[in-house]
Motif scaffolding. Structure first.
Motif, PDB file in Angstrom:
ATOM      1  N   LYS A   1       6.283  44.864  -4.370  1.00  0.00           N
ATOM      2  CA  LYS A   1       6.415  43.710  -3.469  1.00  0.00           C
ATOM      3  C   LYS A   1       6.927  44.210  -2.115  1.00  0.00           C
ATOM      4  N   ASP A   2       6.921  43.310  -1.111  1.00  0.00           N
ATOM      5  CA  ASP A   2       7.347  43.727   0.225  1.00  0.00           C
ATOM      6  C   ASP A   2       8.869  43.709   0.364  1.00  0.00           C
ATOM      7  N   LEU A   3       9.358  44.644   1.141  1.00  0.00           N
ATOM      8  CA  LEU A   3      10.802  44.747   1.390  1.00  0.00           C
ATOM      9  C   LEU A   3      11.163  43.822   2.548  1.00  0.00           C
ATOM     10  N   ARG A   4      12.250  43.083   2.383  1.00  0.00           N
ATOM     11  CA  ARG A   4      12.646  42.168   3.451  1.00  0.00           C
ATOM     12  C   ARG A   4      13.920  42.602   4.172  1.00  0.00           C
ATOM     13  N   SER A   5      14.345  43.834   3.927  1.00  0.00           N
ATOM     14  CA  SER A   5      15.526  44.323   4.640  1.00  0.00           C
ATOM     15  C   SER A   5      15.222  45.695   5.258  1.00  0.00           C
ATOM     16  N   PRO A   6      16.036  46.138   6.220  1.00  0.00           N
ATOM     17  CA  PRO A   6      15.737  47.400   6.909  1.00  0.00           C
ATOM     18  C   PRO A   6      16.127  48.650   6.122  1.00  0.00           C
ATOM     19  N   SER A   7      16.694  48.452   4.941  1.00  0.00           N
ATOM     20  CA  SER A   7      17.206  49.588   4.175  1.00  0.00           C
ATOM     21  C   SER A   7      17.385  49.164   2.728  1.00  0.00           C
ATOM     22  N   LEU A   8      17.574  50.137   1.840  1.00  0.00           N
ATOM     23  CA  LEU A   8      17.894  49.787   0.457  1.00  0.00           C
ATOM     24  C   LEU A   8      18.555  50.953  -0.262  1.00  0.00           C
ATOM     25  N   TYR A   9      19.239  50.622  -1.350  1.00  0.00           N
ATOM     26  CA  TYR A   9      19.847  51.635  -2.198  1.00  0.00           C
ATOM     27  C   TYR A   9      19.266  51.482  -3.595  1.00  0.00           C
ATOM     28  N   ILE A  10      18.794  52.582  -4.171  1.00  0.00           N
ATOM     29  CA  ILE A  10      18.263  52.541  -5.536  1.00  0.00           C
ATOM     30  C   ILE A  10      19.193  53.335  -6.442  1.00  0.00           C
ATOM     31  N   TYR A  11      19.836  52.617  -7.333  1.00  0.00           N
ATOM     32  CA  TYR A  11      20.867  53.217  -8.177  1.00  0.00           C
ATOM     33  C   TYR A  11      20.312  54.335  -9.066  1.00  0.00           C
ATOM     34  N   THR A  12      19.151  54.094  -9.700  1.00  0.00           N
ATOM     35  CA  THR A  12      18.606  55.093 -10.634  1.00  0.00           C
ATOM     36  C   THR A  12      18.261  56.404  -9.920  1.00  0.00           C
ATOM     37  N   LEU A  13      17.983  56.325  -8.614  1.00  0.00           N
ATOM     38  CA  LEU A  13      17.671  57.535  -7.846  1.00  0.00           C
ATOM     39  C   LEU A  13      18.883  58.004  -7.038  1.00  0.00           C
TER      40      LEU A  13
END
Ligand SMILES: [Zn+2]
Length: 192
Positions: free
Chosen positions: A127-139
Motif C-alpha cells: 500500500k502507499d506510505l502516507r508519512s515521510p519516514s518509517l521504522y520497521i521493527y523486524t528489520l
C-alpha cells in the motif's frame, strides 16, 4: 499432540519463517548506497546525496548536545559531523522518553527521494506510505527521504526504535505513536 495439529504447527512455523526471511532479503535499492558508521547506527545513503548537506538539514545544535548529556566535540570532519548528530539525536530522544538503552545498534537508510521510499513501502506492505519516514521493527531499520531529513522527523522514528527495543513486550501501536509524537513535539521547538 495429534498428528494433524503437529503438521499444522510445522506449516505455520514454516510460513512465519518464510515471511520473515522474505522481509530480510527484500532488495530495497540500497545495493549501491554509501555507508557510514556511528556509535548507535549504521547509516546508508543514496550515492547522489551529500553528508554535508544532510548534516546542515538535520541541524542538531549545541543545545541538544548539552541536553543529551554529551560533551563538546573535538575536531570534526564532514562525515563525523553527521554521525555525531545522529548519536546526539539518539541520546536526546532517549532522554525525552526517559528510556535509556545501554546497548543499541540500528540501521538508518536515507532514500534517494520520496518515490524511492514509497516504492520500498509498497513492496513490503502493498500500500502507499502516507508519512515521510518509517521504522520497521523486524528489520530494525529507519527509512527516511532527504526532503524530510529534519531533526523532529528523524527524532520521531528514532523514538519508535527506542520504544520497540526498550520493552520486552511491544506496547500497543497507538501508545508508541503518542510517545514518538511527544518526542517530535519537543524537537520541533528547536528546529528552524
Ligand atoms: Zn510514528
Amino acid at each position: 499432540m495429534p498428528k494433524s495439529r503437529f503438521f499444522r504447527l510445522i506449516l505455520i512455523t514454516f510460513i512465519i519463517a518464510v515471511t520473515i526471511s522474505a522481509a530480510y532479503s527484500y532488495e530495497d535499492g540500497f545495493g549501491q548506497a554509501k555507508k557510514i558508521e556511528s556509535k548507535y547506527f549504521t547509516i546508508y545513503y543514496a550515492p547522489q546525496l551529500d553528508t554535508f548537506d544532510l548534516a546542515q538539514q538535520l541541524n542538531v545544535g549545541a543545545a541538544e548536545r548539552i541536553l543529551a548529556g554529551r560533551t563538546a566535540r573535538a575536531n570534526s570532519s564532514r562525515e563525523t559531523e553527521l554521525t555525531d548528530m545522529m548519536d546526539t539525536l539518539f541520546l536526546r530522544a532517549g532522554e525525552i522518553l526517559d528510556m535509556n538503552l545501554f546497548s543499541y545498534k540500528g540501521i538508518i537508510k536515507i532514500c534517494r527521494d520520496k518515490e524511492h521510499l514509497n516504492g520500498i513501502y509498497r513492496k513490503i506492505f502493498n500500500k502507499d506510505l502516507r508519512s515521510p519516514s518509517l521504522y520497521i521493527y523486524t528489520l530494525n531499520t529507519i527509512y527516511i527521504c532527504p526532503e524530510d531529513f529534519k531533526i523532529y522527523i528523524l527524532g520521531h522514528e528514532i523514538a519508535h526504535a527506542i520504544i520497540s527495543n526498550y520493552f520486552v513486550v511491544q506496547p500497543p501501536e497507538k501508545v508508541a505513536e503518542i510517545l514518538s509524537g511527544y518526542v517530535e513535539y519537543q524537537l520541533r521547538k528547536v528546529a528552524n
